[in-house]
Design a protein around this motif. Structure first.
Motif, mmCIF file in Angstrom:
data_model
loop_
_atom_site.group_PDB
_atom_site.id
_atom_site.type_symbol
_atom_site.label_atom_id
_atom_site.label_comp_id
_atom_site.label_asym_id
_atom_site.label_seq_id
_atom_site.Cartn_x
_atom_site.Cartn_y
_atom_site.Cartn_z
ATOM 1 N N GLU A 1 8.750 19.773 28.172
ATOM 2 C CA GLU A 1 7.189 19.563 27.545
ATOM 3 C C GLU A 1 7.869 17.850 28.308
ATOM 4 O OE1 GLU A 1 5.272 17.462 23.557
ATOM 5 O OE2 GLU A 1 6.129 19.932 23.884
ATOM 6 N N ASP A 2 8.670 17.272 28.228
ATOM 7 C CA ASP A 2 7.971 15.881 28.726
ATOM 8 C C ASP A 2 8.244 16.117 30.428
ATOM 9 O OD1 ASP A 2 9.653 15.086 26.581
ATOM 10 O OD2 ASP A 2 11.618 14.744 27.401
ATOM 11 N N ALA A 3 8.847 17.672 31.207
ATOM 12 C CA ALA A 3 8.170 17.111 32.296
ATOM 13 C C ALA A 3 6.888 17.574 32.991
ATOM 14 C CB ALA A 3 9.181 18.527 33.104
ATOM 15 N N SER A 4 5.924 18.344 32.258
ATOM 16 C CA SER A 4 5.153 19.377 32.135
ATOM 17 C C SER A 4 3.813 17.367 31.832
ATOM 18 C CB SER A 4 4.682 20.154 31.438
ATOM 19 O OG SER A 4 4.537 19.811 30.021
ATOM 20 N N ASN A 5 4.572 16.875 30.608
ATOM 21 C CA ASN A 5 4.050 15.609 30.246
ATOM 22 C C ASN A 5 3.920 14.131 30.858
ATOM 23 O OD1 ASN A 5 2.153 16.893 28.478
ATOM 24 N ND2 ASN A 5 3.787 15.890 27.007
ATOM 25 N N THR A 6 4.386 14.364 32.754
ATOM 26 C CA THR A 6 4.627 13.496 33.375
ATOM 27 C C THR A 6 3.354 12.981 34.064
ATOM 28 O OG1 THR A 6 7.000 14.033 34.166
ATOM 29 C CG2 THR A 6 6.193 12.324 35.248
ATOM 30 N N ASP A 7 3.247 11.439 33.880
ATOM 31 C CA ASP A 7 2.018 11.432 34.703
ATOM 32 C C ASP A 7 2.912 10.939 36.161
ATOM 33 O OD1 ASP A 7 -0.574 10.142 35.336
ATOM 34 O OD2 ASP A 7 0.064 7.874 34.616
ATOM 35 N N TRP A 8 2.830 11.881 37.065
ATOM 36 C CA TRP A 8 3.002 11.755 38.884
ATOM 37 C C TRP A 8 1.372 10.943 38.819
ATOM 38 C CZ3 TRP A 8 7.168 14.063 39.551
ATOM 39 C CH2 TRP A 8 7.444 15.482 37.964
ATOM 40 N N ALA A 9 2.201 9.978 39.937
ATOM 41 C CA ALA A 9 1.649 8.864 40.689
ATOM 42 C C ALA A 9 1.079 9.494 42.017
ATOM 43 C CB ALA A 9 2.259 7.399 40.786
ATOM 44 N N THR A 10 1.418 9.767 42.833
ATOM 45 C CA THR A 10 0.975 10.382 44.132
ATOM 46 C C THR A 10 1.328 12.009 44.452
ATOM 47 O OG1 THR A 10 3.301 9.983 44.773
ATOM 48 C CG2 THR A 10 1.429 8.436 45.470
ATOM 49 N N PHE A 11 1.392 12.887 43.327
ATOM 50 C CA PHE A 11 1.467 14.218 43.041
ATOM 51 C C PHE A 11 0.905 14.550 41.962
ATOM 52 C CE2 PHE A 11 3.467 18.119 41.378
ATOM 53 C CZ PHE A 11 3.863 19.350 42.570
ATOM 54 N N ILE A 12 -0.456 15.835 41.962
ATOM 55 C CA ILE A 12 -1.195 16.525 41.492
ATOM 56 C C ILE A 12 0.137 18.043 40.988
ATOM 57 C CG2 ILE A 12 -3.138 17.000 40.493
ATOM 58 C CD1 ILE A 12 -3.252 14.079 41.267
ATOM 59 N N PRO A 13 0.918 18.359 40.158
ATOM 60 C CA PRO A 13 0.400 20.093 39.620
ATOM 61 C C PRO A 13 -0.914 20.733 39.119
ATOM 62 C CG PRO A 13 1.636 17.986 37.607
ATOM 63 C CD PRO A 13 0.639 17.127 39.277
ATOM 64 N N PHE A 14 -0.826 21.642 39.203
ATOM 65 C CA PHE A 14 -1.822 22.579 38.724
ATOM 66 C C PHE A 14 -1.439 22.933 37.625
ATOM 67 C CE2 PHE A 14 -2.924 23.076 44.034
ATOM 68 C CZ PHE A 14 -3.538 22.159 43.923
ATOM 69 N N ASP A 15 -1.553 22.940 36.660
ATOM 70 C CA ASP A 15 -1.631 23.542 35.170
ATOM 71 C C ASP A 15 -2.564 23.091 35.012
ATOM 72 O OD1 ASP A 15 0.574 21.242 34.074
ATOM 73 O OD2 ASP A 15 -1.358 21.479 33.975
ATOM 74 N N ALA A 16 -3.161 23.722 33.186
ATOM 75 C CA ALA A 16 -4.453 24.552 33.042
ATOM 76 C C ALA A 16 -4.306 22.518 32.624
ATOM 77 C CB ALA A 16 -3.699 24.961 31.137
ATOM 78 N N LYS A 17 -3.904 21.945 32.363
ATOM 79 C CA LYS A 17 -4.138 20.076 31.841
ATOM 80 C C LYS A 17 -4.845 19.537 33.093
ATOM 81 C CE LYS A 17 -2.331 16.365 30.068
ATOM 82 N NZ LYS A 17 -1.396 15.449 29.868
ATOM 83 N N SER A 18 -3.712 19.885 34.321
ATOM 84 C CA SER A 18 -3.773 18.651 35.563
ATOM 85 C C SER A 18 -5.810 19.213 36.198
ATOM 86 C CB SER A 18 -2.977 19.054 35.945
ATOM 87 O OG SER A 18 -2.717 19.836 37.181
ATOM 88 N N ALA A 19 -5.795 21.166 36.284
ATOM 89 C CA ALA A 19 -6.834 21.999 36.853
ATOM 90 C C ALA A 19 -7.960 20.618 36.682
ATOM 91 C CB ALA A 19 -6.951 23.085 36.409
ATOM 92 N N GLU A 20 -8.383 20.456 36.008
ATOM 93 C CA GLU A 20 -9.604 19.555 35.528
ATOM 94 C C GLU A 20 -9.782 18.403 35.942
ATOM 95 O OE1 GLU A 20 -9.734 19.369 31.085
ATOM 96 O OE2 GLU A 20 -10.398 21.497 30.989
ATOM 97 N N ASP A 21 -8.684 16.981 36.296
ATOM 98 C CA ASP A 21 -8.612 16.487 36.378
ATOM 99 C C ASP A 21 -7.681 16.153 38.824
ATOM 100 O OD1 ASP A 21 -8.823 15.320 34.300
ATOM 101 O OD2 ASP A 21 -7.056 15.005 33.669
ATOM 102 N N SER A 22 -7.093 17.223 39.081
ATOM 103 C CA SER A 22 -6.886 17.559 40.576
ATOM 104 C C SER A 22 -8.025 16.986 41.353
ATOM 105 C CB SER A 22 -6.369 18.963 40.678
ATOM 106 O OG SER A 22 -7.808 19.524 40.710
#
Length: 151
Positions: free
Chosen positions: A125-146
């Motif tokens: 959970e900690d890794a998936s909730n990290t606020d990446w500054a310059t890298f955008i991981p693709f997952d359900a949560k970040s898909a909308e924001d990428s």
């Protein structure tokens, strides 16, 4: 670098100087660059022959906008973790073509290190909730924001 096993990495980039700079950065981070490809055919062949753990893939290669096809091939057929590196994130399809994330070009050392940390991190959970500054991981949560982060 941590005690994690170094990754075997394929660089798919047609701009030679960018590929060499990325290779140097990855090696300094303790990883092994197993090959550099400038075209889709070369990338797929190296992926099949070398079985890398990770591939950094540019979308626009020497033979055109073929990086998306390379990502699908490496991910689906060869089970390689793929990260896009591109100046035009809007070209990434909605299904991400099997890629796990994107680093916007011009990339930074921090962006590459964040991407490596994401790939090597335990999937907790900690890794998936990290606020990446310059890298955008693709997952359900970040898909909308990428799209909005990289525009």
């Amino acid at each position: 670098m941590s005690k994690l096993k170094p990754l075997r990495i394929l660089i798919v980039e047609d701009e030679f100087l960018i590929a060499l700079e990325l290779e140097s950065l990855l090696q300094e981070a303790g990883h092994e660059v197993v090959g550099i490809a400038a075209s889709s055919d070369e990338a797929v062949a190296l992926g099949r022959e070398l079985s890398p753990d990770l591939a950094f893939v540019d979308i626009h290669l020497a033979d055109g906008l073929t990086g998306i096809d390379v990502a699908r091939e490496l991910s689906d057929r060869h089970h390689v973790t793929v990260l896009f590196m591109t100046a035009n994130a809007k070209r990434i399809p909605e299904d991400f073509a099997g890629a796990r994330g994107v680093i916007a070009k011009p990339y930074t050392e921090r962006g590459v290190k964040e991407a490596l940390a994401y790939v090597t991190a335990e999937r907790d959970e900690d890794a998936s909730n990290t606020d990446w500054a310059t890298f955008i991981p693709f997952d359900a949560k970040s898909a909308e924001d990428s799209s909005s982060k990289l525009s």
